[in-house]
Design an enzyme around this catalytic site. Structure first.
Site, PDB file in Angstrom:
ATOM      1  N   ARG A  50      15.156  43.549  69.332  1.00 15.14           N
ATOM      2  CA  ARG A  50      14.670  42.695  70.437  1.00 15.14           C
ATOM      3  C   ARG A  50      14.277  41.295  69.970  1.00 15.14           C
ATOM      4  O   ARG A  50      13.493  40.610  70.615  1.00 15.14           O
ATOM      5  CB  ARG A  50      13.516  43.344  71.182  1.00 15.14           C
ATOM      6  CG  ARG A  50      13.914  44.652  71.828  1.00 15.14           C
ATOM      7  CD  ARG A  50      13.114  44.932  73.070  1.00 15.14           C
ATOM      8  NE  ARG A  50      13.639  46.097  73.727  1.00 15.14           N
ATOM      9  CZ  ARG A  50      13.265  47.345  73.464  1.00 15.14           C
ATOM     10  NH1 ARG A  50      12.338  47.565  72.545  1.00 15.14           N
ATOM     11  NH2 ARG A  50      13.791  48.346  74.099  1.00 15.14           N
ATOM     12  N   LYS A 110      21.362  27.423  71.323  1.00 14.33           N
ATOM     13  CA  LYS A 110      22.409  28.108  72.094  1.00 14.33           C
ATOM     14  C   LYS A 110      23.144  29.043  71.140  1.00 14.33           C
ATOM     15  O   LYS A 110      23.593  28.608  70.071  1.00 14.33           O
ATOM     16  CB  LYS A 110      23.399  27.108  72.687  1.00 14.33           C
ATOM     17  CG  LYS A 110      22.905  26.438  73.947  1.00 14.33           C
ATOM     18  CD  LYS A 110      24.029  25.650  74.596  1.00 14.33           C
ATOM     19  CE  LYS A 110      23.555  24.935  75.838  1.00 14.33           C
ATOM     20  NZ  LYS A 110      24.589  24.056  76.416  1.00 14.33           N
ATOM     21  N   GLU A 133      31.534  14.874  68.194  1.00 15.07           N
ATOM     22  CA  GLU A 133      30.192  15.193  68.714  1.00 15.07           C
ATOM     23  C   GLU A 133      29.183  14.113  68.294  1.00 15.07           C
ATOM     24  O   GLU A 133      28.156  13.953  68.937  1.00 15.07           O
ATOM     25  CB  GLU A 133      29.736  16.580  68.229  1.00 15.07           C
ATOM     26  CG  GLU A 133      30.664  17.731  68.618  1.00 15.07           C
ATOM     27  CD  GLU A 133      30.493  18.211  70.056  1.00 15.07           C
ATOM     28  OE1 GLU A 133      29.771  17.577  70.843  1.00 15.07           O
ATOM     29  OE2 GLU A 133      31.128  19.239  70.392  1.00 15.07           O
ATOM     30  N   LYS A 164      19.696  14.963  69.640  1.00  7.75           N
ATOM     31  CA  LYS A 164      19.794  16.343  70.146  1.00  7.75           C
ATOM     32  C   LYS A 164      18.397  16.941  70.318  1.00  7.75           C
ATOM     33  O   LYS A 164      18.106  17.599  71.328  1.00  7.75           O
ATOM     34  CB  LYS A 164      20.628  17.181  69.178  1.00  7.75           C
ATOM     35  CG  LYS A 164      20.721  18.641  69.557  1.00  7.75           C
ATOM     36  CD  LYS A 164      22.004  19.013  70.231  1.00  7.75           C
ATOM     37  CE  LYS A 164      21.943  20.399  70.851  1.00  7.75           C
ATOM     38  NZ  LYS A 164      23.117  21.192  70.641  1.00  7.75           N
ATOM     39  N   GLU A 208      18.710  23.832  79.794  1.00  8.73           N
ATOM     40  CA  GLU A 208      19.770  23.104  80.507  1.00  8.73           C
ATOM     41  C   GLU A 208      19.653  23.224  82.022  1.00  8.73           C
ATOM     42  O   GLU A 208      20.612  23.546  82.718  1.00  8.73           O
ATOM     43  CB  GLU A 208      21.152  23.594  80.026  1.00  8.73           C
ATOM     44  CG  GLU A 208      22.254  22.597  80.351  1.00  8.73           C
ATOM     45  CD  GLU A 208      23.591  22.955  79.714  1.00  8.73           C
ATOM     46  OE1 GLU A 208      23.642  23.075  78.478  1.00  8.73           O
ATOM     47  OE2 GLU A 208      24.563  23.097  80.453  1.00  8.73           O
ATOM     48  N   ARG A 266      19.940  18.248  79.679  1.00  4.54           N
ATOM     49  CA  ARG A 266      20.690  18.779  78.531  1.00  4.54           C
ATOM     50  C   ARG A 266      22.197  18.837  78.831  1.00  4.54           C
ATOM     51  O   ARG A 266      23.021  18.769  77.924  1.00  4.54           O
ATOM     52  CB  ARG A 266      20.165  20.179  78.135  1.00  4.54           C
ATOM     53  CG  ARG A 266      20.869  20.728  76.901  1.00  4.54           C
ATOM     54  CD  ARG A 266      20.179  21.927  76.283  1.00  4.54           C
ATOM     55  NE  ARG A 266      20.931  22.403  75.134  1.00  4.54           N
ATOM     56  CZ  ARG A 266      20.495  23.277  74.246  1.00  4.54           C
ATOM     57  NH1 ARG A 266      19.287  23.800  74.378  1.00  4.54           N
ATOM     58  NH2 ARG A 266      21.241  23.641  73.234  1.00  4.54           N
ATOM     59  N   ASN A 274      27.178  17.933  77.371  1.00  4.66           N
ATOM     60  CA  ASN A 274      28.497  18.510  77.640  1.00  4.66           C
ATOM     61  C   ASN A 274      29.534  17.443  77.960  1.00  4.66           C
ATOM     62  O   ASN A 274      30.630  17.768  78.422  1.00  4.66           O
ATOM     63  CB  ASN A 274      28.404  19.511  78.802  1.00  4.66           C
ATOM     64  CG  ASN A 274      27.475  20.659  78.471  1.00  4.66           C
ATOM     65  OD1 ASN A 274      27.414  21.105  77.321  1.00  4.66           O
ATOM     66  ND2 ASN A 274      26.710  21.126  79.450  1.00  4.66           N
ATOM     67  N   HIS A 279      33.220  18.053  77.566  1.00  2.31           N
ATOM     68  CA  HIS A 279      33.425  19.473  77.282  1.00  2.31           C
ATOM     69  C   HIS A 279      34.147  20.228  78.400  1.00  2.31           C
ATOM     70  O   HIS A 279      34.835  21.196  78.119  1.00  2.31           O
ATOM     71  CB  HIS A 279      32.086  20.156  76.971  1.00  2.31           C
ATOM     72  CG  HIS A 279      31.597  19.855  75.585  1.00  2.31           C
ATOM     73  ND1 HIS A 279      31.233  18.584  75.176  1.00  2.31           N
ATOM     74  CD2 HIS A 279      31.437  20.644  74.493  1.00  2.31           C
ATOM     75  CE1 HIS A 279      30.855  18.620  73.913  1.00  2.31           C
ATOM     76  NE2 HIS A 279      30.969  19.849  73.469  1.00  2.31           N
ATOM     77  N   HIS A 336      37.240  22.033  77.124  1.00  4.54           N
ATOM     78  CA  HIS A 336      37.426  23.487  77.151  1.00  4.54           C
ATOM     79  C   HIS A 336      38.736  23.852  77.826  1.00  4.54           C
ATOM     80  O   HIS A 336      39.414  24.795  77.417  1.00  4.54           O
ATOM     81  CB  HIS A 336      36.262  24.159  77.888  1.00  4.54           C
ATOM     82  CG  HIS A 336      35.065  24.379  77.002  1.00  4.54           C
ATOM     83  ND1 HIS A 336      33.848  24.777  77.487  1.00  4.54           N
ATOM     84  CD2 HIS A 336      34.899  24.261  75.670  1.00  4.54           C
ATOM     85  CE1 HIS A 336      32.989  24.889  76.489  1.00  4.54           C
ATOM     86  NE2 HIS A 336      33.606  24.571  75.381  1.00  4.54           N
ATOM     87  N   HIS A 344      38.224  22.197  68.298  1.00  5.47           N
ATOM     88  CA  HIS A 344      37.226  21.984  69.357  1.00  5.47           C
ATOM     89  C   HIS A 344      36.829  20.501  69.478  1.00  5.47           C
ATOM     90  O   HIS A 344      36.833  19.931  70.569  1.00  5.47           O
ATOM     91  CB  HIS A 344      35.994  22.847  69.077  1.00  5.47           C
ATOM     92  CG  HIS A 344      34.865  22.581  70.028  1.00  5.47           C
ATOM     93  ND1 HIS A 344      34.921  22.902  71.362  1.00  5.47           N
ATOM     94  CD2 HIS A 344      33.659  21.986  69.845  1.00  5.47           C
ATOM     95  CE1 HIS A 344      33.811  22.526  71.957  1.00  5.47           C
ATOM     96  NE2 HIS A 344      33.021  21.969  71.065  1.00  5.47           N
TER      97      HIS A 344
HETATM   98  N1  GLY Z   1      26.230  21.738  72.572  1.00  4.13           N
HETATM   99  C1  GLY Z   1      25.556  21.422  73.748  1.00  4.13           C
HETATM  100  C2  GLY Z   1      24.152  21.935  73.808  1.00  4.13           C
HETATM  101  O1  GLY Z   1      23.657  22.416  72.818  1.00  4.13           O
HETATM  102  O2  GLY Z   1      23.537  21.864  74.834  1.00  4.13           O
END
Ligand code: GLY
Length: 372
Positions: free
Chosen positions: A126, A148, A190, A232, A242, A246, A250, A253, A257, A271
């Protein structure tokens, strides 16, 4: 030459706050930096197999010196490792070592290993602590920071995962020197993203120093990685889950994607290359909507070209098909009540979130890119 930032970047999240160290020589200091965070002097290390081949002896020596016992699990390189099968194998390997709630996992590799290990840490017993030692430019400036984690499903990338913050991030610039140039350039997309979102001065700095950074200038690398981590950290501290800003991270992205999905997430398009192309498409869309000067689109294209990043879609078997490419937009996690979310721009450093992009203009952009 040792370039160690004067102080770590702090990601401020109350009791879950943590430090992000950026500099050279950090692998040798890893044991002493990690040791104070461990309740038990034991670490379970999940390492990308290629990274382990190159750098495990140095990390193991540093852990030994700090009196940290360690287990090593080698993760096969590549996106295929972000799977349920690999997650099960990793969890099973950790459980074989009889972990306790305070046993920490360490991710040693790029985004794949970080996402997989972070997810494993979030569900093992957990939730156990984890630490990131990112080894690619992309993971140093983006994926290792912010919590993430996740794996891919047949239906799409990162569709199963969790938010689970690491306890420490060590971004050792030295590790970038063993990266293939294409991998490095891919991660650079990035870095550029932070300039495009809200930092035109940083974009101008990158225009000046980006080529040297990619050619191996350690000071430029340290500056850019630290600056990116600061951006960041600020963004995540303001919107961890997010629910708002946040999403700006993206940028490029949603397009990216879709391009990756059309190339089967293969080496045809890495990527970061997809993110670079996706950023160009986002600026193209913004320019066509009259939001952004076309000269900013040209400036972005010129910069990506100057560092050897692709600015056209790669050739694929059967050719690019706009409708099929667009269909991927609707599998995006960011779809909200059926509405697509795009990050658009009023210029370099002036990005914003849009949920009402006119479909006809979007279709025109995708159609033109697919045809070119
Ligand atoms: N890579 C985008 C984020 O971490 O929100």
């Amino acid at each position: 030459m040792n370039i160690v930032a004067p102080s770590p970047v702090r990601l401020d999240l109350g009791e879950r706050s943590y430090d992000i160290h950026v500099g050279t020589g950090l692998l040798a200091r890893a044991g002493s930096l990690i040791r104070p965070l461990l309740k038990m002097p034991t670490l379970f290390v999940a390492a990308d197999e290629t990274v382990a081949e190159l750098h495990w002896p140095a990390l193991a020596a540093s852990l030994d010196e700090a009196g940290i016992a360690h287990h090593l699990y080698r993760v096969p390189s590549g996106e295929g490792s972000k799977s349920f099968a690999r997650l099960e194998s990793l969890l099973s390997a950790v459980l074989d070592t009889r972990p306790e709630r305070s046993t920490a996992l360490l991710a040693f590799g790029g985004g794949v290993v970080g996402d997989l290990t972070g997810f494993a840490a979030s569900i093992l017993l957990r939730g156990v602590p984890f630490i990131q030692i990112p080894t690619t430019l992309l993971s140093q400036v983006d994926s290792s920071v912010g919590g993430k984690t996740g794996i891919n499903m047949a239906q799409g990338k990162n569709l199963v995962g969790s938010f689970h913050q690491p306890r420490l991030v060590l971004a050792d610039i030295d590790l970038l020197s063993t990266l293939p140039r294409r991998e490095l350039a891919s991660g650079y997309a990035e870095v550029v993203k932070y300039g495009l979102i809200d930092d035109p001065d940083f974009f101008a700095w990158l225009e000046k120093h980006g080529p040297a950074l990619l050619d191996g200038d350690a000071e430029a690398r340290a500056y850019a990685v630290r600056h990116s981590c600061q951006a960041k950290a600020r963004t995540v501290a303001g919107d961890e889950r997010e629910s708002g800003t946040r999403a700006l991270l993206n940028l490029g992205h949603t397009f990216g994607h879709a391009l990756e999905a059309e190339t089967g997430f293969s080496s045809t398009l890495l990527h970061g290359e997809a993110v670079g192309l996706g950023s160009l498409m986002a600026f193209d869309l913004s320019a066509r909507l009259g939001l952004c000067p076309a000269t900013d689109l040209d400036r972005l294209r010129a910069h990506l070209e100057s560092v050897g990043m692709p600015t056209r879609l790669p050739a694929i078997a059967g050719g690019w098909q706009a409708e099929r490419t667009m269909a991927h937009f609707f599998h995006d996690k960011k779809v909200d009540q059926g509405r697509l979310t795009f990050i658009l721009a009023r210029g370099i450093g002036k990005s914003f979130i849009s949920r009402d992009v006119p479909q006809d203009v979007l279709r025109a952009v995708v159609t033109d890119w697919c045809a070119s």
